[in-house]
Write an enzyme that holds these catalytic residues in place. Structure first.
Site, PDB file in Angstrom:
ATOM      1  N   HIS A 166      -5.528   0.072  61.803  1.00  0.00           N
ATOM      2  CA  HIS A 166      -4.465   1.036  61.509  1.00  0.00           C
ATOM      3  C   HIS A 166      -3.912   1.712  62.772  1.00  0.00           C
ATOM      4  CE1 HIS A 166      -2.453   4.001  58.856  1.00  0.00           C
ATOM      5  NE2 HIS A 166      -2.778   4.888  59.784  1.00  0.00           N
TER       6      HIS A 166
ATOM      7  N   HIS B 269       0.951   2.026  60.024  1.00  0.00           N
ATOM      8  CA  HIS B 269       0.124   0.817  60.083  1.00  0.00           C
ATOM      9  C   HIS B 269       0.990  -0.346  60.598  1.00  0.00           C
ATOM     10  CE1 HIS B 269      -3.587  -1.271  58.572  1.00  0.00           C
ATOM     11  NE2 HIS B 269      -2.810  -2.275  58.916  1.00  0.00           N
TER      12      HIS B 269
HETATM   13 ZN    ZN Z   1      -3.504   1.515  57.678  1.00  0.00          ZN
END
Ligand code: ZN
Ligand code: H2U
Length: 334
Positions: free
Chosen positions: A108, A159
């Site tokens: 992420h 993300h």
């Molecule tokens: Zn993420």
């Protein structure tokens, strides 16, 4: 150059106004403030992270590497239907297609700029596999692979991810660029972007970075301050024609370009980027060259962006910083 001139965008046929004398004008707009948010490797509140339940009620698998799923809120729906109107004033047609989301990595905290060329390569492989799969479908005439990066460009989530929209009809930008490339190919016997790349390599003033298979440059007709065009040295019509060496070369150029962008204002650089390839209607389209456009909005700092408003909406794009100056600044950062 010191006086205004207009330059022709060979791909679209649009003119852009370049006004270099205006760079020194006083500025009282928004000031810069560099915010560098620290991000975690896994965010349980992120709907693109592995193992998280998405808004549509589907749980992401514990994926490793690249992960593709059907967009839970698609703008296009599969299934061609008859219809449309004969009304010349209210013209409409049904449009079929599909939308997918592509997570570049489960991490992420990353961005493309933070990924190594070796980590970007599987993303290129996935784009290629998706293009190949969708191109083979009778109901898909065009595939648009793109990424909105950063809140400023409307990305809904930090993300690292992009999107794929595949549809029945060829969309506007690709029709425009296709027409111009077809005309050039008929008149000159080679693709427009092969001719253009040769000219740019000889001039060398707008090149950002290059390797053995790909080149990134600020196009002569760039409208956005730090706009870039990524071109293959060998003119291919789509990703499915790239060799594995070329796919690795593309990953390398994407890595170098996005890193240079991040260094420019010491901020995770926002942009919209995406690929143009041949229409997937089964035709050969030898005049089309695969390429990527990067359209970043920032102008002079982490928060001072260019707006395409006023004159731009009513007349034509206009820029102060010359494409040559923009290329030199990015080149110094690669
Ligand atoms: Zn993420
Ligand atoms: P952007 O950040 O470029 O908006 O892309 C995120 C996409 O993810 C967006 O198109 C989709 C949105 O529809 N999405 C899902 O498919 N499932 C979710 O649970 C949330 C967002």
């Amino acid at each position: 150059m010191s006086r205004p001139e207009r330059r022709l965008n060979l791909l679209t046929g649009d003119w852009v106004l370049v006004s270099p004398q205006r760079v020194s004008r006083p500025w009282q707009g928004a000031a810069s403030e560099a915010a560098v948010p620290e991000r975690v490797v896994h965010d349980p509140a992120c709907y693109l992270c592995a193992g998280v339940m998405r808004a549509g009620g589907v749980r992401n698998p514990e994926y490793e590497g690249v992960y593709v799923f059907d967009n839970d809120y698609p703008a296009l729906l599969p299934g061609q239907v008859e219809g449309g109107s004969d009304d010349p004033l209210l013209v409409r047609e049904p449009e079929a297609g599909l939308c997918r989301v592509i997570c570049y990595t489960p991490d992420h905290s990353l961005t493309m700029a933070g990924m190594s060329p070796g980590e970007i390569e599987p993303v290129v492989e996935t784009w290629t596999a998706q293009f190949t799969e969708l191109a083979a479908r009778a109901d898909i005439g065009a595939v648009t692979i793109f990424e909105n990066r950063g809140e400023m460009m409307g990305a809904s989530n930090p993300h690292p991810h992009g999107q794929i929209w595949a549809q029945q009809h060829v969309p506007n930008e690709q029709v425009r660029e296709g027409d111009r490339q077809r005309e050039w190919f008929a008149a000159h016997g080679e693709t427009l972007l092969a001719s253009y790349l040769r000219r740019e390599l000889a001039a060398a003033e707008r090149i950002i970075c290059a390797n053995e298979t790909f080149v990134a440059l600020v196009p002569f007709w760039a409208a956005w301050p730090f706009e870039a065009l990524v071109l293959p040295r060998r003119s291919v019509t789509g990703m499915d024609e790239l060799t594995s060496t070329e796919r690795a070369g593309l990953a390398d150029i994407l890595s170098r370009l996005t890193r240079a962008y991040d260094r420019l204002f010491e901020v995770s650089f926002p942009y919209t980027m995406g690929f143009h390839q041949r229409p997937t209607d089964g035709g050969a389209h030898p005049h089309v060259t695969l390429h990527a456009h990067f359209y970043p909005p920032l102008l002079r700092s982490a928060s001072v962006r260019k707006f395409m408003v006023g004159y731009e909406m009513l007349a034509m794009p206009q820029r102060d910083l010359t494409p040559e100056e923009a290329a030199a600044r990015l080149r110094d950062l690669t």
